[in-house]
Design an enzyme around this catalytic site. Sequence first.
Site, PDB file in Angstrom:
ATOM      1  N   VAL A  65      41.737  -9.966 -15.301  1.00 47.97           N
ATOM      2  CA  VAL A  65      42.296  -9.219 -16.438  1.00 47.97           C
ATOM      3  C   VAL A  65      43.029  -7.955 -16.015  1.00 47.97           C
ATOM      4  O   VAL A  65      43.788  -7.386 -16.803  1.00 47.97           O
ATOM      5  CB  VAL A  65      41.217  -8.857 -17.503  1.00 47.97           C
ATOM      6  CG1 VAL A  65      40.660 -10.105 -18.161  1.00 47.97           C
ATOM      7  CG2 VAL A  65      40.118  -7.985 -16.913  1.00 47.97           C
ATOM      8  N   ASN A  91      35.425  -8.269 -22.824  1.00 44.60           N
ATOM      9  CA  ASN A  91      34.090  -8.053 -22.274  1.00 44.60           C
ATOM     10  C   ASN A  91      34.091  -7.888 -20.755  1.00 44.60           C
ATOM     11  O   ASN A  91      33.174  -7.288 -20.195  1.00 44.60           O
ATOM     12  CB  ASN A  91      33.220  -9.244 -22.683  1.00 44.60           C
ATOM     13  CG  ASN A  91      31.911  -9.300 -21.925  1.00 44.60           C
ATOM     14  OD1 ASN A  91      30.989  -8.544 -22.224  1.00 44.60           O
ATOM     15  ND2 ASN A  91      31.819 -10.181 -20.929  1.00 44.60           N
ATOM     16  N   TYR A 157      32.807   4.448 -13.821  1.00 45.25           N
ATOM     17  CA  TYR A 157      32.456   3.494 -14.883  1.00 45.25           C
ATOM     18  C   TYR A 157      32.441   4.209 -16.241  1.00 45.25           C
ATOM     19  O   TYR A 157      33.007   3.717 -17.227  1.00 45.25           O
ATOM     20  CB  TYR A 157      31.083   2.893 -14.569  1.00 45.25           C
ATOM     21  CG  TYR A 157      30.577   1.887 -15.582  1.00 45.25           C
ATOM     22  CD1 TYR A 157      30.984   0.556 -15.536  1.00 45.25           C
ATOM     23  CD2 TYR A 157      29.673   2.263 -16.581  1.00 45.25           C
ATOM     24  CE1 TYR A 157      30.515  -0.374 -16.465  1.00 45.25           C
ATOM     25  CE2 TYR A 157      29.191   1.348 -17.502  1.00 45.25           C
ATOM     26  CZ  TYR A 157      29.614   0.036 -17.440  1.00 45.25           C
ATOM     27  OH  TYR A 157      29.140  -0.880 -18.355  1.00 45.25           O
ATOM     28  N   ALA A 159      33.985   6.924 -17.153  1.00 45.21           N
ATOM     29  CA  ALA A 159      35.357   7.286 -17.556  1.00 45.21           C
ATOM     30  C   ALA A 159      36.076   6.059 -18.107  1.00 45.21           C
ATOM     31  O   ALA A 159      36.786   6.135 -19.121  1.00 45.21           O
ATOM     32  CB  ALA A 159      36.120   7.867 -16.368  1.00 45.21           C
ATOM     33  N   SER A 160      35.875   4.910 -17.454  1.00 45.29           N
ATOM     34  CA  SER A 160      36.556   3.689 -17.924  1.00 45.29           C
ATOM     35  C   SER A 160      36.070   3.314 -19.319  1.00 45.29           C
ATOM     36  O   SER A 160      36.860   2.917 -20.186  1.00 45.29           O
ATOM     37  CB  SER A 160      36.325   2.515 -16.942  1.00 45.29           C
ATOM     38  OG  SER A 160      35.006   2.017 -17.031  1.00 45.29           O
ATOM     39  N   LYS A 161      34.776   3.468 -19.569  1.00 42.97           N
ATOM     40  CA  LYS A 161      34.224   3.065 -20.876  1.00 42.97           C
ATOM     41  C   LYS A 161      34.567   4.087 -21.969  1.00 42.97           C
ATOM     42  O   LYS A 161      34.714   3.723 -23.139  1.00 42.97           O
ATOM     43  CB  LYS A 161      32.711   2.866 -20.764  1.00 42.97           C
ATOM     44  CG  LYS A 161      32.327   1.670 -19.870  1.00 42.97           C
ATOM     45  CD  LYS A 161      32.865   0.368 -20.429  1.00 42.97           C
ATOM     46  CE  LYS A 161      32.448  -0.839 -19.622  1.00 42.97           C
ATOM     47  NZ  LYS A 161      32.959  -2.101 -20.186  1.00 42.97           N
TER      48      LYS A 161
HETATM   49  N1  LIG Z   1      24.622  -5.020 -18.459  1.00 42.56           N
HETATM   50  C1  LIG Z   1      24.580  -3.843 -19.061  1.00 42.56           C
HETATM   51  O1  LIG Z   1      23.561  -3.132 -19.020  1.00 42.56           O
HETATM   52  C2  LIG Z   1      25.782  -3.348 -19.825  1.00 42.56           C
HETATM   53  C3  LIG Z   1      25.625  -2.211 -20.638  1.00 42.56           C
HETATM   54  C4  LIG Z   1      26.714  -1.728 -21.340  1.00 42.56           C
HETATM   55  C5  LIG Z   1      27.937  -2.368 -21.259  1.00 42.56           C
HETATM   56  N2  LIG Z   1      28.066  -3.466 -20.454  1.00 42.56           N
HETATM   57  C6  LIG Z   1      29.380  -4.075 -20.385  1.00 42.56           C
HETATM   58  O2  LIG Z   1      29.304  -5.398 -20.854  1.00 42.56           O
HETATM   59  C7  LIG Z   1      30.276  -6.205 -20.208  1.00 42.56           C
HETATM   60  C8  LIG Z   1      29.606  -7.431 -19.605  1.00 42.56           C
HETATM   61  O3  LIG Z   1      28.622  -6.971 -18.694  1.00 42.56           O
HETATM   62  P1  LIG Z   1      27.522  -7.935 -18.035  1.00 42.56           P
HETATM   63  O4  LIG Z   1      26.325  -7.095 -17.815  1.00 42.56           O
HETATM   64  O5  LIG Z   1      27.421  -9.186 -18.795  1.00 42.56           O
HETATM   65  O6  LIG Z   1      28.213  -8.169 -16.624  1.00 42.56           O
HETATM   66  P2  LIG Z   1      28.041  -9.357 -15.547  1.00 42.56           P
HETATM   67  O7  LIG Z   1      26.829 -10.141 -15.815  1.00 42.56           O
HETATM   68  O8  LIG Z   1      28.219  -8.673 -14.230  1.00 42.56           O
HETATM   69  O9  LIG Z   1      29.317 -10.282 -15.856  1.00 42.56           O
HETATM   70  C9  LIG Z   1      30.604  -9.759 -15.693  1.00 42.56           C
HETATM   71  C10 LIG Z   1      31.615 -10.781 -16.168  1.00 42.56           C
HETATM   72  O10 LIG Z   1      32.930 -10.192 -16.054  1.00 42.56           O
HETATM   73  C11 LIG Z   1      33.743 -11.062 -15.263  1.00 42.56           C
HETATM   74  N3  LIG Z   1      34.753 -10.284 -14.550  1.00 42.56           N
HETATM   75  C12 LIG Z   1      34.562  -9.284 -13.657  1.00 42.56           C
HETATM   76  N4  LIG Z   1      35.758  -8.825 -13.236  1.00 42.56           N
HETATM   77  C13 LIG Z   1      36.704  -9.536 -13.879  1.00 42.56           C
HETATM   78  C14 LIG Z   1      38.118  -9.530 -13.867  1.00 42.56           C
HETATM   79  N5  LIG Z   1      38.825  -8.687 -13.088  1.00 42.56           N
HETATM   80  N6  LIG Z   1      38.790 -10.419 -14.640  1.00 42.56           N
HETATM   81  C15 LIG Z   1      38.109 -11.300 -15.430  1.00 42.56           C
HETATM   82  N7  LIG Z   1      36.749 -11.349 -15.486  1.00 42.56           N
HETATM   83  C16 LIG Z   1      36.067 -10.471 -14.716  1.00 42.56           C
HETATM   84  C17 LIG Z   1      32.781 -11.783 -14.352  1.00 42.56           C
HETATM   85  O11 LIG Z   1      33.399 -12.966 -13.843  1.00 42.56           O
HETATM   86  P3  LIG Z   1      32.849 -13.676 -12.486  1.00 42.56           P
HETATM   87  O12 LIG Z   1      31.551 -14.330 -12.850  1.00 42.56           O
HETATM   88  O13 LIG Z   1      33.901 -14.643 -12.132  1.00 42.56           O
HETATM   89  O14 LIG Z   1      32.662 -12.578 -11.482  1.00 42.56           O
HETATM   90  C18 LIG Z   1      31.622 -12.043 -15.319  1.00 42.56           C
HETATM   91  O15 LIG Z   1      31.923 -13.145 -16.137  1.00 42.56           O
HETATM   92  C19 LIG Z   1      30.955  -5.307 -19.177  1.00 42.56           C
HETATM   93  O16 LIG Z   1      32.150  -4.785 -19.714  1.00 42.56           O
HETATM   94  C20 LIG Z   1      29.943  -4.207 -18.988  1.00 42.56           C
HETATM   95  O17 LIG Z   1      30.536  -3.007 -18.539  1.00 42.56           O
HETATM   96  C21 LIG Z   1      27.032  -3.974 -19.750  1.00 42.56           C
END
Ligand SMILES: NC(=O)c1ccc[n+]([C@@H]2O[C@H](COP(=O)([O-])OP(=O)(O)OC[C@H]3O[C@@H](n4cnc5c(N)ncnc54)[C@H](OP(=O)(O)O)[C@@H]3O)[C@@H](O)[C@H]2O)c1
Length: 247
Positions: A65, A91, A157, A159-161
């Site tokens: 992305v 996401n 992170y 700052a990005s959010k």
């Molecule tokens: N986990 C938490 O505690 C938490 C809290 C607040 C917010 N969030 C946010 O929620 C979202 C999902 O987090 P998660 O915890 O589910 O993360 P995750 O389990 O690490 O999964 C990340 C997903 O993003 C994909 N991805 C990473 N870089 C990408 C790119 N350049 N282009 C397209 N896809 C990409 C990965 O694909 P691959 O499998 O191919 O690598 C994977 O499907 C993120 O934006 C994160 O910042 C998470």
Amino acid sequence: MNFKDRVVVVTGSSRGIGASTVKLFAKKGAKVVINYVNSDERAESLANEIKNNYGVETLVVRADVSKEEDVKDLVCQIVARFGHIDILVNNAGIAIDTLLEDKTKENFLKTLEVNLVGTFLMSREVGSIMLNQKHGIIIQVSSTNGIDTEYPESIDYDASKAGVISLTRNLAKAYAPYVRVNAICPGWVNTDMNQFLDQEFTKNELDKILLHRFADPDEIAKAILFLASDEASYINGTILRVDGGCK
Ligand SMILES: NC(=O)c1ccc[n+]([C@@H]2O[C@H](COP(=O)([O-])OP(=O)(O)OC[C@H]3O[C@@H](n4cnc5c(N)ncnc54)[C@H](OP(=O)(O)O)[C@@H]3O)[C@@H](O)[C@H]2O)c1
């Protein structure tokens, strides 16, 4: 909530919150686009699971992305297959936690490129299609880190959010009245992103959460589904915390 035949795109949906979100939309009848950047096998096996369990159409597309040409290609593939896009969930995200003094410009930029620029590129490409359609819904996955700043290890992170929250408010104005744009701010969620947290740190964080547990990814997916539903038809330009409550 019924999403029958709606076309839903969830970036970063090979695992974690994204995978739970596409499953939930598919369960409610939506046609889902699964996007990822590395996990070919997980994305394909998720698509098969969804087809077998819910009988809906799926499209699996590898696209980074943060790369403009990948985003344009992803959107072209979706339009070629389905003809329109109803719901976009931005996401995809990464976190590269290091000590503040060890932060490199490269890692800082990489985090901004995926989390913030990726969200912008997807919103711009899909947003113009939604404006032409005169309908659409965009949900940005930000984080409580975009509001609260606690750890310099995640300065990039955070700052990005925070940027994603700013994008949300801007885009809600730019795309009104046709496209609703909202952001969700999860707290801690049990996904791969948090697999390396040490026990003492985890205990301290749990002590700050009123519900005294991290979220299951499904609980975040349910909040995303609500924002995308007709039940949320008057919710626009809003930032929704889903964090179990903070002490
Ligand atoms: N986990 C938490 O505690 C938490 C809290 C607040 C917010 N969030 C946010 O929620 C979202 C999902 O987090 P998660 O915890 O589910 O993360 P995750 O389990 O690490 O999964 C990340 C997903 O993003 C994909 N991805 C990473 N870089 C990408 C790119 N350049 N282009 C397209 N896809 C990409 C990965 O694909 P691959 O499998 O191919 O690598 C994977 O499907 C993120 O934006 C994160 O910042 C998470």
